[in-house]
Design a protein around this motif. Structure first.
Motif, PDB file in Angstrom:
ATOM      1  N   GLY A 108      74.198 -41.374 -11.400  1.00 56.60           N
ATOM      2  CA  GLY A 108      73.038 -42.483 -11.190  1.00 56.60           C
ATOM      3  C   GLY A 108      72.780 -43.390 -12.219  1.00 56.60           C
ATOM      4  N   ARG A 109      73.617 -43.564 -13.467  1.00 59.44           N
ATOM      5  CA  ARG A 109      73.464 -44.091 -14.451  1.00 59.44           C
ATOM      6  C   ARG A 109      72.119 -44.657 -14.827  1.00 59.44           C
ATOM      7  NH1 ARG A 109      78.005 -45.148 -16.502  1.00 59.44           N
ATOM      8  NH2 ARG A 109      80.069 -45.025 -15.504  1.00 59.44           N
ATOM      9  N   LEU A 110      71.341 -43.641 -14.855  1.00 60.21           N
ATOM     10  CA  LEU A 110      69.912 -44.131 -14.986  1.00 60.21           C
ATOM     11  C   LEU A 110      69.547 -44.681 -16.379  1.00 60.21           C
ATOM     12  CD1 LEU A 110      66.758 -43.394 -14.128  1.00 60.21           C
ATOM     13  CD2 LEU A 110      66.864 -41.482 -15.700  1.00 60.21           C
ATOM     14  N   ARG A 111      68.613 -45.902 -16.313  1.00 66.84           N
ATOM     15  CA  ARG A 111      68.291 -46.574 -17.585  1.00 66.84           C
ATOM     16  C   ARG A 111      66.858 -46.168 -17.977  1.00 66.84           C
ATOM     17  NH1 ARG A 111      70.855 -51.013 -19.460  1.00 66.84           N
ATOM     18  NH2 ARG A 111      68.590 -51.957 -19.779  1.00 66.84           N
ATOM     19  N   PRO A 112      66.673 -46.240 -19.173  1.00 68.72           N
ATOM     20  CA  PRO A 112      65.234 -45.958 -19.572  1.00 68.72           C
ATOM     21  C   PRO A 112      64.402 -46.987 -18.824  1.00 68.72           C
ATOM     22  CG  PRO A 112      66.742 -45.973 -21.676  1.00 68.72           C
ATOM     23  CD  PRO A 112      67.562 -46.509 -20.391  1.00 68.72           C
ATOM     24  N   GLY A 113      62.948 -46.252 -18.618  1.00 74.34           N
ATOM     25  CA  GLY A 113      62.041 -47.265 -17.674  1.00 74.34           C
ATOM     26  C   GLY A 113      62.165 -47.353 -16.459  1.00 74.34           C
ATOM     27  N   GLU A 114      63.144 -46.553 -15.529  1.00 71.83           N
ATOM     28  CA  GLU A 114      63.527 -46.645 -14.248  1.00 71.83           C
ATOM     29  C   GLU A 114      62.382 -45.513 -13.571  1.00 71.83           C
ATOM     30  OE1 GLU A 114      67.507 -48.622 -12.978  1.00 71.83           O
ATOM     31  OE2 GLU A 114      67.751 -46.473 -13.687  1.00 71.83           O
ATOM     32  N   ASP A 115      62.049 -45.649 -12.546  1.00 68.98           N
ATOM     33  CA  ASP A 115      61.554 -44.658 -11.860  1.00 68.98           C
ATOM     34  C   ASP A 115      62.255 -43.813 -10.954  1.00 68.98           C
ATOM     35  OD1 ASP A 115      58.649 -45.197 -12.390  1.00 68.98           O
ATOM     36  OD2 ASP A 115      58.904 -47.106 -11.197  1.00 68.98           O
ATOM     37  N   VAL A 116      62.062 -42.354 -10.891  1.00 67.24           N
ATOM     38  CA  VAL A 116      63.106 -41.612 -10.345  1.00 67.24           C
ATOM     39  C   VAL A 116      62.395 -40.528  -9.496  1.00 67.24           C
ATOM     40  CG1 VAL A 116      64.767 -39.480 -10.913  1.00 67.24           C
ATOM     41  CG2 VAL A 116      64.506 -41.511 -12.317  1.00 67.24           C
ATOM     42  N   VAL A 117      63.020 -40.430  -8.212  1.00 61.98           N
ATOM     43  CA  VAL A 117      62.480 -39.526  -7.212  1.00 61.98           C
ATOM     44  C   VAL A 117      63.542 -38.122  -7.192  1.00 61.98           C
ATOM     45  CG1 VAL A 117      61.829 -38.758  -4.877  1.00 61.98           C
ATOM     46  CG2 VAL A 117      60.993 -40.678  -5.901  1.00 61.98           C
ATOM     47  N   VAL A 118      63.214 -37.023  -7.446  1.00 62.85           N
ATOM     48  CA  VAL A 118      64.137 -35.803  -7.151  1.00 62.85           C
ATOM     49  C   VAL A 118      63.593 -34.950  -5.920  1.00 62.85           C
ATOM     50  CG1 VAL A 118      65.283 -33.849  -8.395  1.00 62.85           C
ATOM     51  CG2 VAL A 118      64.738 -35.861  -9.809  1.00 62.85           C
ATOM     52  N   ILE A 119      64.476 -34.738  -5.209  1.00 68.75           N
ATOM     53  CA  ILE A 119      64.253 -34.155  -3.975  1.00 68.75           C
ATOM     54  C   ILE A 119      64.740 -32.705  -4.110  1.00 68.75           C
ATOM     55  CG2 ILE A 119      64.665 -33.686  -1.489  1.00 68.75           C
ATOM     56  CD1 ILE A 119      64.880 -36.829  -1.332  1.00 68.75           C
ATOM     57  N   GLY A 120      63.957 -31.591  -4.047  1.00 66.07           N
ATOM     58  CA  GLY A 120      64.307 -30.354  -4.347  1.00 66.07           C
ATOM     59  C   GLY A 120      64.150 -30.013  -5.596  1.00 66.07           C
ATOM     60  N   ALA A 121      63.399 -29.017  -6.041  1.00 67.88           N
ATOM     61  CA  ALA A 121      63.011 -28.696  -7.433  1.00 67.88           C
ATOM     62  C   ALA A 121      63.632 -27.115  -7.777  1.00 67.88           C
ATOM     63  CB  ALA A 121      61.649 -28.635  -8.020  1.00 67.88           C
TER      64      ALA A 121
END
Ligand SMILES: [Zn+2]
Ligand SMILES: [Zn+2]
Length: 363
Positions: free
Chosen positions: A174-187
Protein backbone atom coordinates in the motif's frame (compact mmCIF):
# COMPACT_ATOMS: atom_id res chain seq x y z
CA UNK A 1 16.25 -40.31 8.37
CA UNK A 2 14.49 -39.08 11.54
CA UNK A 3 10.99 -40.07 12.57
CA UNK A 4 8.72 -37.24 13.58
CA UNK A 5 5.22 -36.75 14.94
CA UNK A 6 3.03 -34.75 12.59
CA UNK A 7 -0.65 -33.79 12.27
CA UNK A 8 -1.81 -35.21 8.93
CA UNK A 9 -4.87 -34.27 6.86
CA UNK A 10 -6.10 -37.43 5.13
CA UNK A 11 -9.49 -36.08 3.91
CA UNK A 12 -10.84 -32.53 3.63
CA UNK A 13 -13.11 -31.46 6.47
CA UNK A 14 -11.98 -34.33 8.68
CA UNK A 15 -9.96 -34.05 11.87
CA UNK A 16 -6.18 -34.17 11.52
CA UNK A 17 -4.55 -37.35 12.77
CA UNK A 18 -1.25 -37.55 14.61
CA UNK A 19 1.05 -39.91 12.74
CA UNK A 20 4.68 -40.92 12.85
CA UNK A 21 6.33 -39.92 9.57
CA UNK A 22 9.80 -40.08 8.09
CA UNK A 23 11.38 -36.72 7.33
CA UNK A 24 14.18 -36.86 4.78
CA UNK A 25 17.52 -35.17 5.33
CA UNK A 26 18.06 -31.64 3.98
CA UNK A 27 19.28 -31.29 0.39
CA UNK A 28 22.28 -29.07 -0.43
CA UNK A 29 20.30 -25.79 -0.24
CA UNK A 30 17.97 -26.84 2.56
CA UNK A 31 18.00 -26.76 6.32
CA UNK A 32 16.33 -28.84 8.98
CA UNK A 33 14.61 -26.95 11.77
CA UNK A 34 13.38 -28.53 14.99
CA UNK A 35 10.31 -26.51 15.88
CA UNK A 36 9.55 -24.78 19.18
CA UNK A 37 6.22 -23.32 18.10
CA UNK A 38 3.82 -23.23 15.15
CA UNK A 39 0.75 -21.02 14.95
CA UNK A 40 -2.55 -21.97 13.36
CA UNK A 41 -3.38 -19.61 10.51
CA UNK A 42 -6.75 -19.33 8.78
CA UNK A 43 -5.02 -20.46 5.57
CA UNK A 44 -4.26 -23.81 7.22
CA UNK A 45 -7.94 -24.18 8.01
CA UNK A 46 -9.02 -23.19 4.48
CA UNK A 47 -6.65 -25.80 3.05
CA UNK A 48 -7.95 -28.45 5.48
CA UNK A 49 -11.49 -27.60 4.41
CA UNK A 50 -10.53 -28.10 0.75
CA UNK A 51 -11.24 -24.46 -0.23
CA UNK A 52 -8.13 -24.27 -2.39
CA UNK A 53 -7.63 -27.93 -3.34
CA UNK A 54 -4.17 -29.52 -3.06
CA UNK A 55 -2.72 -33.00 -2.67
CA UNK A 56 -3.62 -35.36 0.18
CA UNK A 57 -2.47 -36.68 2.57
CA UNK A 58 -0.83 -33.43 3.63
CA UNK A 59 0.75 -31.72 6.60
CA UNK A 60 -0.21 -28.04 6.88
CA UNK A 61 1.34 -25.43 9.20
CA UNK A 62 3.50 -22.56 7.94
CA UNK A 63 3.94 -20.05 10.75
CA UNK A 64 6.77 -21.48 12.80
CA UNK A 65 9.86 -20.84 14.88
CA UNK A 66 12.55 -23.25 15.99
CA UNK A 67 16.24 -24.02 15.96
CA UNK A 68 18.49 -25.17 13.15
CA UNK A 69 19.36 -28.85 13.57
CA UNK A 70 20.61 -29.73 10.10
CA UNK A 71 22.38 -27.84 7.32
CA UNK A 72 22.68 -28.67 3.62
CA UNK A 73 26.17 -28.72 2.11
CA UNK A 74 25.80 -25.39 0.28
CA UNK A 75 24.11 -23.46 3.12
CA UNK A 76 26.14 -20.64 4.62
CA UNK A 77 25.43 -18.06 7.30
CA UNK A 78 23.58 -20.33 9.73
CA UNK A 79 24.87 -22.49 12.57
CA UNK A 80 23.28 -25.48 14.30
CA UNK A 81 21.25 -24.15 17.23
CA UNK A 82 20.43 -20.78 15.65
CA UNK A 83 16.89 -19.57 16.47
CA UNK A 84 15.00 -19.07 13.21
CA UNK A 85 11.58 -18.12 11.89
CA UNK A 86 10.32 -20.49 9.17
CA UNK A 87 8.11 -18.97 6.47
CA UNK A 88 6.30 -20.36 3.43
CA UNK A 89 8.05 -17.85 1.15
CA UNK A 90 10.43 -19.89 -0.96
CA UNK A 91 12.34 -17.79 -3.48
CA UNK A 92 14.90 -18.71 -6.13
CA UNK A 93 16.73 -15.37 -6.14
CA UNK A 94 17.08 -15.26 -9.93
CA UNK A 95 13.64 -15.10 -11.60
CA UNK A 96 12.16 -11.78 -12.76
CA UNK A 97 10.23 -11.21 -9.49
CA UNK A 98 13.17 -12.08 -7.25
CA UNK A 99 15.53 -9.99 -9.39
CA UNK A 100 13.27 -6.96 -9.05
CA UNK A 101 13.00 -7.19 -5.27
CA UNK A 102 9.73 -9.07 -4.94
CA UNK A 103 10.66 -12.57 -3.70
CA UNK A 104 7.15 -13.17 -2.33
CA UNK A 105 6.09 -13.40 -5.98
CA UNK A 106 8.87 -15.82 -6.99
CA UNK A 107 8.03 -17.37 -10.36
CA UNK A 108 10.03 -20.59 -9.93
CA UNK A 109 7.27 -22.97 -9.00
CA UNK A 110 9.12 -26.30 -9.13
CA UNK A 111 8.22 -28.61 -6.27
CA UNK A 112 10.90 -29.91 -3.94
CA UNK A 113 11.46 -33.67 -3.86
CA UNK A 114 9.16 -35.45 -1.40
CA UNK A 115 10.11 -34.71 2.18
CA UNK A 116 7.60 -36.71 4.19
CA UNK A 117 6.64 -40.36 3.92
CA UNK A 118 4.59 -42.80 5.97
CA UNK A 119 6.28 -45.98 7.22
CA UNK A 120 4.65 -47.85 4.31
CA UNK A 121 6.33 -45.46 1.86
CA UNK A 122 3.23 -43.36 0.98
CA UNK A 123 4.17 -39.79 0.13
CA UNK A 124 2.75 -37.07 2.38
CA UNK A 125 2.75 -33.50 1.05
CA UNK A 126 4.56 -30.87 3.10
CA UNK A 127 2.03 -28.17 2.19
CA UNK A 128 3.03 -24.55 1.48
CA UNK A 129 6.72 -25.65 1.28
CA UNK A 130 6.58 -26.15 5.07
CA UNK A 131 4.53 -28.93 6.66
CA UNK A 132 5.06 -27.32 10.06
CA UNK A 133 2.31 -29.07 12.03
CA UNK A 134 5.18 -31.38 12.91
CA UNK A 135 8.12 -31.61 15.29
CA UNK A 136 10.62 -30.89 12.54
CA UNK A 137 10.70 -29.47 9.03
CA UNK A 138 13.10 -29.42 6.10
CA UNK A 139 12.83 -26.16 4.17
CA UNK A 140 14.72 -24.15 1.58
CA UNK A 141 17.35 -21.75 2.92
CA UNK A 142 15.39 -18.84 1.43
CA UNK A 143 12.44 -19.52 3.75
CA UNK A 144 14.32 -18.92 6.97
CA UNK A 145 15.43 -15.83 8.91
CA UNK A 146 17.71 -15.96 11.97
CA UNK A 147 16.59 -14.07 15.08
CA UNK A 148 18.08 -13.33 18.50
CA UNK A 149 17.86 -16.17 21.02
CA UNK A 150 16.03 -14.23 23.70
CA UNK A 151 12.78 -13.72 21.82
CA UNK A 152 9.98 -16.15 22.81
CA UNK A 153 9.29 -18.64 19.99
CA UNK A 154 5.50 -18.59 20.23
CA UNK A 155 5.51 -14.83 19.66
CA UNK A 156 8.13 -14.62 16.91
CA UNK A 157 6.50 -17.54 15.05
CA UNK A 158 3.73 -15.08 14.20
CA UNK A 159 6.22 -13.03 12.20
CA UNK A 160 6.21 -15.84 9.62
CA UNK A 161 2.78 -15.06 8.16
CA UNK A 162 0.04 -13.04 9.85
CA UNK A 163 2.26 -10.17 10.98
CA UNK A 164 4.24 -9.70 7.77
CA UNK A 165 1.04 -10.07 5.72
CA UNK A 166 -0.78 -7.35 7.67
CA UNK A 167 2.04 -4.87 8.13
CA UNK A 168 3.42 -5.51 4.64
CA UNK A 169 0.00 -4.91 3.08
CA UNK A 170 -0.06 -1.29 4.22
CA UNK A 171 3.68 -0.52 4.25
CA UNK A 172 5.00 -2.46 1.24
CA UNK A 173 2.01 -3.07 -1.06
CA UNK A 174 0.00 0.00 0.00
CA UNK A 175 3.04 2.30 0.29
CA UNK A 176 1.39 4.15 3.17
CA UNK A 177 2.79 7.63 3.77
CA UNK A 178 2.71 9.41 7.14
CA UNK A 179 -0.45 11.47 7.50
CA UNK A 180 -2.70 9.32 5.33
CA UNK A 181 -6.10 8.03 6.41
CA UNK A 182 -6.54 4.26 6.54
CA UNK A 183 -9.53 1.91 6.74
CA UNK A 184 -8.88 -1.70 7.73
CA UNK A 185 -11.74 -4.10 7.00
CA UNK A 186 -11.56 -7.01 9.43
CA UNK A 187 -9.84 -6.85 12.81
CA UNK A 188 -8.70 -10.48 12.87
CA UNK A 189 -5.17 -11.87 12.89
CA UNK A 190 -4.13 -10.06 9.69
CA UNK A 191 -6.30 -6.99 10.27
CA UNK A 192 -4.83 -6.21 13.69
CA UNK A 193 -1.40 -6.27 12.08
CA UNK A 194 -2.51 -4.01 9.24
CA UNK A 195 -3.72 -1.64 11.97
CA UNK A 196 -0.47 -1.70 13.89
CA UNK A 197 1.44 -1.38 10.61
CA UNK A 198 -0.56 1.76 9.82
CA UNK A 199 0.19 3.12 13.30
CA UNK A 200 3.91 2.39 12.95
CA UNK A 201 3.99 3.98 9.49
CA UNK A 202 2.45 7.20 10.79
CA UNK A 203 -1.16 7.07 9.59
CA UNK A 204 -3.25 10.07 10.61
CA UNK A 205 -6.47 8.18 11.38
CA UNK A 206 -7.13 4.45 11.33
CA UNK A 207 -10.70 3.16 11.04
CA UNK A 208 -11.29 -0.48 11.97
CA UNK A 209 -14.37 -2.18 10.48
CA UNK A 210 -15.66 -5.42 11.99
CA UNK A 211 -18.76 -7.21 13.21
CA UNK A 212 -18.50 -6.95 17.01
CA UNK A 213 -17.74 -4.27 19.60
CA UNK A 214 -15.24 -6.63 21.17
CA UNK A 215 -13.16 -6.80 17.98
CA UNK A 216 -13.29 -3.02 17.60
CA UNK A 217 -12.03 -2.63 21.17
CA UNK A 218 -9.10 -4.95 20.41
CA UNK A 219 -8.46 -2.98 17.22
CA UNK A 220 -8.16 0.21 19.26
CA UNK A 221 -5.59 -1.45 21.52
CA UNK A 222 -3.56 -2.13 18.34
CA UNK A 223 -3.81 1.47 17.11
CA UNK A 224 -7.23 2.04 15.52
CA UNK A 225 -8.52 5.55 16.21
CA UNK A 226 -12.09 4.83 15.12
CA UNK A 227 -14.30 1.75 14.93
CA UNK A 228 -17.25 1.00 12.65
CA UNK A 229 -19.60 -1.96 13.02
CA UNK A 230 -20.59 -3.74 9.80
CA UNK A 231 -23.94 -4.46 11.45
CA UNK A 232 -24.81 -0.77 11.22
CA UNK A 233 -25.73 -1.05 7.52
CA UNK A 234 -23.78 0.81 4.83
CA UNK A 235 -20.83 0.95 7.23
CA UNK A 236 -18.75 3.02 4.76
CA UNK A 237 -21.02 5.97 5.47
CA UNK A 238 -19.96 5.91 9.12
CA UNK A 239 -16.30 5.73 8.12
CA UNK A 240 -16.63 8.60 5.63
CA UNK A 241 -18.40 10.67 8.28
CA UNK A 242 -15.67 9.95 10.84
CA UNK A 243 -12.91 10.93 8.39
CA UNK A 244 -14.75 13.76 6.65
CA UNK A 245 -13.44 12.32 3.38
CA UNK A 246 -12.69 9.04 1.64
CA UNK A 247 -9.72 7.00 2.81
CA UNK A 248 -6.28 7.10 1.18
CA UNK A 249 -5.85 3.40 1.83
CA UNK A 250 -8.35 0.59 2.42
CA UNK A 251 -6.97 -2.81 3.40
CA UNK A 252 -9.33 -5.77 2.96
CA UNK A 253 -8.02 -8.37 5.39
CA UNK A 254 -10.90 -10.86 5.32
CA UNK A 255 -11.88 -13.35 2.61
CA UNK A 256 -15.61 -12.51 2.56
CA UNK A 257 -16.78 -11.39 -0.90
CA UNK A 258 -19.15 -8.91 0.79
CA UNK A 259 -16.10 -7.13 2.17
CA UNK A 260 -14.69 -6.89 -1.37
CA UNK A 261 -18.02 -5.58 -2.71
CA UNK A 262 -18.05 -2.82 -0.08
CA UNK A 263 -14.35 -1.91 0.13
CA UNK A 264 -14.13 0.55 -2.84
CA UNK A 265 -16.91 2.62 -1.26
CA UNK A 266 -14.54 3.69 1.53
CA UNK A 267 -11.99 5.11 -0.92
CA UNK A 268 -11.38 8.78 -1.61
CA UNK A 269 -9.78 10.50 -4.61
CA UNK A 270 -6.63 8.68 -5.63
CA UNK A 271 -7.22 6.07 -2.90
CA UNK A 272 -5.68 2.59 -2.93
CA UNK A 273 -7.51 -0.62 -2.08
CA UNK A 274 -5.10 -3.32 -0.93
CA UNK A 275 -6.54 -6.81 -1.38
CA UNK A 276 -5.19 -9.22 1.22
CA UNK A 277 -7.99 -11.57 2.31
CA UNK A 278 -8.38 -14.61 0.05
CA UNK A 279 -11.92 -15.79 -0.80
CA UNK A 280 -12.34 -19.37 -1.97
CA UNK A 281 -11.46 -20.19 -5.58
CA UNK A 282 -14.25 -19.10 -7.95
CA UNK A 283 -15.76 -16.43 -5.69
CA UNK A 284 -16.39 -13.08 -7.39
CA UNK A 285 -16.94 -9.49 -6.29
CA UNK A 286 -18.41 -6.56 -8.24
CA UNK A 287 -17.69 -2.85 -8.47
CA UNK A 288 -18.41 0.08 -10.78
CA UNK A 289 -15.36 0.57 -13.03
CA UNK A 290 -16.33 4.18 -13.73
CA UNK A 291 -15.49 5.16 -10.16
CA UNK A 292 -11.79 4.13 -10.02
CA UNK A 293 -11.40 5.38 -13.60
CA UNK A 294 -12.82 8.80 -12.71
CA UNK A 295 -11.33 9.11 -9.21
CA UNK A 296 -7.86 7.80 -10.03
CA UNK A 297 -8.07 4.91 -7.60
CA UNK A 298 -5.85 1.83 -7.47
CA UNK A 299 -6.74 -1.78 -6.69
CA UNK A 300 -3.63 -3.62 -5.46
CA UNK A 301 -3.32 -7.33 -4.74
CA UNK A 302 -0.93 -8.10 -1.88
CA UNK A 303 0.57 -11.55 -1.49
CA UNK A 304 2.25 -12.10 1.89
CA UNK A 305 2.53 -8.33 2.31
CA UNK A 306 4.99 -8.16 -0.61
CA UNK A 307 7.51 -8.98 2.08
CA UNK A 308 11.27 -9.36 1.73
CA UNK A 309 11.76 -11.59 4.74
CA UNK A 310 15.48 -10.91 5.22
CA UNK A 311 14.74 -7.17 5.31
CA UNK A 312 11.35 -7.05 7.06
CA UNK A 313 11.40 -9.78 9.70
CA UNK A 314 14.52 -8.47 11.53
CA UNK A 315 12.94 -4.98 11.39
CA UNK A 316 9.72 -6.23 12.96
CA UNK A 317 11.56 -8.37 15.53
CA UNK A 318 13.46 -5.26 16.66
CA UNK A 319 10.25 -3.26 16.98
CA UNK A 320 8.83 -6.11 19.07
CA UNK A 321 11.92 -6.22 21.31
CA UNK A 322 11.62 -2.43 21.76
CA UNK A 323 7.93 -2.67 22.73
CA UNK A 324 6.73 -0.95 19.55
CA UNK A 325 5.08 -3.97 17.93
CA UNK A 326 2.54 -6.18 19.71
CA UNK A 327 3.09 -9.91 19.30
CA UNK A 328 2.45 -11.44 22.76
CA UNK A 329 -1.03 -9.89 22.69
CA UNK A 330 -1.79 -11.82 19.50
CA UNK A 331 -1.25 -15.21 21.16
CA UNK A 332 -4.59 -16.34 22.57
CA UNK A 333 -3.81 -19.96 23.45
CA UNK A 334 -0.98 -22.46 23.78
CA UNK A 335 -1.64 -26.10 22.86
CA UNK A 336 0.22 -29.39 22.43
CA UNK A 337 0.43 -31.05 19.00
CA UNK A 338 -2.02 -33.75 20.11
CA UNK A 339 -4.56 -31.00 20.90
CA UNK A 340 -4.38 -29.51 17.41
CA UNK A 341 -7.97 -30.31 16.45
CA UNK A 342 -9.27 -28.49 19.53
CA UNK A 343 -6.97 -25.56 18.75
CA UNK A 344 -8.25 -25.45 15.15
CA UNK A 345 -11.86 -25.59 16.37
CA UNK A 346 -11.13 -22.69 18.73
CA UNK A 347 -9.65 -20.65 15.86
CA UNK A 348 -12.59 -21.53 13.61
CA UNK A 349 -15.03 -20.19 16.21
CA UNK A 350 -13.79 -16.75 15.26
CA UNK A 351 -10.94 -16.06 17.63
CA UNK A 352 -9.22 -13.00 16.20
CA UNK A 353 -5.90 -14.03 17.61
CA UNK A 354 -3.53 -16.89 17.18
CA UNK A 355 -3.58 -20.32 18.75
CA UNK A 356 -0.05 -21.68 18.91
CA UNK A 357 1.16 -25.26 19.14
CA UNK A 358 4.15 -25.31 21.49
CA UNK A 359 6.59 -28.20 21.34
CA UNK A 360 8.14 -29.23 24.62
CA UNK A 361 11.90 -29.05 24.21
CA UNK A 362 12.33 -31.70 26.89
CA UNK A 363 9.98 -34.21 25.23
ZN1 LIG B 1 -0.74 -17.95 7.12
ZN1 LIG C 1 12.34 -16.34 -7.89
Amino acid sequence: MPEIQAAVCTAFNEKLTIETLHLRDPGPDEIEVTLDAVAICHSDIHFAEGAWGGALPAVYGHEAAGRVTGLGARVTGLEPGTRVVVTLIKSCGTCQSCSTGRPALCEATGAAPTKLTRPDGTEVAAAMHCGAFAERVVVDRSQVVALPDALPPESVALLACGVITGIGAVVNAGRLRPGEDVVVIGAGGVGLNAIQGARIAGARRIVAVDMTEEKLETAKAFGATHGVLTTEGKPWRHALRALGRGADLVAVTVGATKAYDDAPRYLGWGGRMVMVGMPETGATASYEPVIPAFMGQHFIGSKMGDVVISRDIPWMADLYAQGRLKLDELVSGRWRLDQINEAIEDTRRGGARRNVIVFDAAA
